[in-house]
Design a protein around this motif. Structure first.
Motif, PDB file in Angstrom:
ATOM      1  N   PRO A   1       0.840  -1.212   0.000  1.00  0.00           N
ATOM      2  CA  PRO A   1       0.000   0.000   0.000  1.00  0.00           C
ATOM      3  C   PRO A   1       0.865   1.249   0.000  1.00  0.00           C
ATOM      4  O   PRO A   1       1.961   1.279   0.571  1.00  0.00           O
ATOM      5  N   LEU A   2       0.380   2.290  -0.631  1.00  0.00           N
ATOM      6  CA  LEU A   2       1.044   3.583  -0.550  1.00  0.00           C
ATOM      7  C   LEU A   2       0.875   4.156   0.857  1.00  0.00           C
ATOM      8  O   LEU A   2      -0.050   3.773   1.589  1.00  0.00           O
TER       9      LEU A   2
ATOM     10  N   HIS B   1      -6.580  18.603  -6.596  1.00  0.00           N
ATOM     11  CA  HIS B   1      -5.347  17.826  -6.638  1.00  0.00           C
ATOM     12  C   HIS B   1      -4.804  17.728  -5.210  1.00  0.00           C
ATOM     13  O   HIS B   1      -4.546  18.756  -4.572  1.00  0.00           O
ATOM     14  N   PHE B   2      -4.677  16.489  -4.706  1.00  0.00           N
ATOM     15  CA  PHE B   2      -4.133  16.244  -3.372  1.00  0.00           C
ATOM     16  C   PHE B   2      -2.765  15.573  -3.528  1.00  0.00           C
ATOM     17  O   PHE B   2      -2.616  14.639  -4.307  1.00  0.00           O
ATOM     18  N   ARG B   3      -1.804  16.038  -2.754  1.00  0.00           N
ATOM     19  CA  ARG B   3      -0.436  15.571  -2.951  1.00  0.00           C
ATOM     20  C   ARG B   3      -0.237  14.121  -2.522  1.00  0.00           C
ATOM     21  O   ARG B   3       0.686  13.455  -3.003  1.00  0.00           O
ATOM     22  N   ASP B   4      -1.070  13.628  -1.596  1.00  0.00           N
ATOM     23  CA  ASP B   4      -0.897  12.257  -1.119  1.00  0.00           C
ATOM     24  C   ASP B   4      -2.189  11.786  -0.461  1.00  0.00           C
ATOM     25  O   ASP B   4      -3.174  12.536  -0.351  1.00  0.00           O
ATOM     26  N   CYS B   5      -2.194  10.534  -0.029  1.00  0.00           N
ATOM     27  CA  CYS B   5      -3.393   9.952   0.571  1.00  0.00           C
ATOM     28  C   CYS B   5      -3.806  10.668   1.848  1.00  0.00           C
ATOM     29  O   CYS B   5      -5.006  10.854   2.107  1.00  0.00           O
ATOM     30  N   MET B   6      -2.844  11.077   2.662  1.00  0.00           N
ATOM     31  CA  MET B   6      -3.175  11.733   3.917  1.00  0.00           C
ATOM     32  C   MET B   6      -3.850  13.075   3.681  1.00  0.00           C
ATOM     33  O   MET B   6      -4.789  13.450   4.406  1.00  0.00           O
ATOM     34  N   ALA B   7      -3.406  13.809   2.668  1.00  0.00           N
ATOM     35  CA  ALA B   7      -4.040  15.090   2.366  1.00  0.00           C
ATOM     36  C   ALA B   7      -5.504  14.900   2.004  1.00  0.00           C
ATOM     37  O   ALA B   7      -6.381  15.668   2.435  1.00  0.00           O
TER      38      ALA B   7
END
Length: 219
Positions: A86-87, A206-212
């Motif tokens: 998983p990322l 646009h979200f930079r990553d899953c946490m965002a």
């Protein structure tokens, strides 16, 4: 940009929730060697791999496309579970979506059987109402057919109440073709306006990553 809260989220899988580029690249080059083709660099793989096998391989291999498909699937199947990863914060993201009570489904251009094997291997099957891969619907992404299949039975129609989340232009095109809200996670650094992949399929956010994205969902 402010967006209305979604009733449903439909996610891409490869390189949106799991890290797949290394496995895809290794399987492609194993197949290329067997087919007498020059190998690709990892950069070429990341640039060129977008469509499902049934959409991409006929143009690449002509009447030998089914042979190429079978060789690729054989090579991929030998690697994909042991390399599955998983990322960062991907599970935090899907947990946040489920905790908010949103309908959650997957739509991928990975062969459906292999996609479901990966979801099961991670123990993530309970998060997703539907897991739709290549070949499951009458057409694959960027057509809207797999999105409609993913939402079938949910009581939620494809449209502005549905966010389609992915990492490539073909994901954004699929969202727009289905009338859904295109949400890019990861994606190019340095600005989307300079990336021609998104010229005709611009994400709404646009979200930079899953946490965002998880933080946005949890608000």
């Amino acid at each position: 940009m402010s967006l209305a809260r979604p009733r449903a989220l439909v996610f891409d899988w490869d390189n949106t929730l799991v890290d797949s580029w290394g496995t895809i690249h290794a399987a492609l080059n194993t197949m290329f060697a067997r087919m007498g083709h020059e190998p690709w660099t990892l950069d070429e793989t990341q640039l060129k791999v977008r469509k499902s096998l049934r959409d991409a391989f006929p143009a690449m291999f002509g009447d030998r496309w089914e042979e190429a498909r079978d060789l690729y699937l054989q090579a991929f199947e030998a690697l994909h579970i042991e390399r599955l990863s998983p990322l960062p914060d991907a599970e935090v993201l899907v947990q946040a979506i489920v905790a908010r009570g949103h309908y959650l489904a997957l739509v991928s251009n990975k062969t459906g059987r292999l996609l479901r094997d990966e979801v099961a291997a991670l123990g993530w099957g309970h998060y997703f109402a539907k897991v739709i891969g290549a070949g499951d619907a009458v057409r694959d992404k960027p057509d809207r057919a797999p999105v409609d299949l993913a939402l079938d039975g949910s009581g939620i129609a494809a449209g502005p109440a549905v966010w389609f989340v992915g990492d490539t232009g073909i994901d954004m095109a699929c969202a727009l073709n289905a009338g859904c809200v295109p949400i890019l996670v990861h994606g190019p650094e340095g600005g989307l306006l300079r990336d021609e992949e998104f010229a005709d399929a611009t994400p709404a956010r646009h979200f930079r990553d899953c946490m965002a994205l998880a933080r946005e969902i949890s608000q």
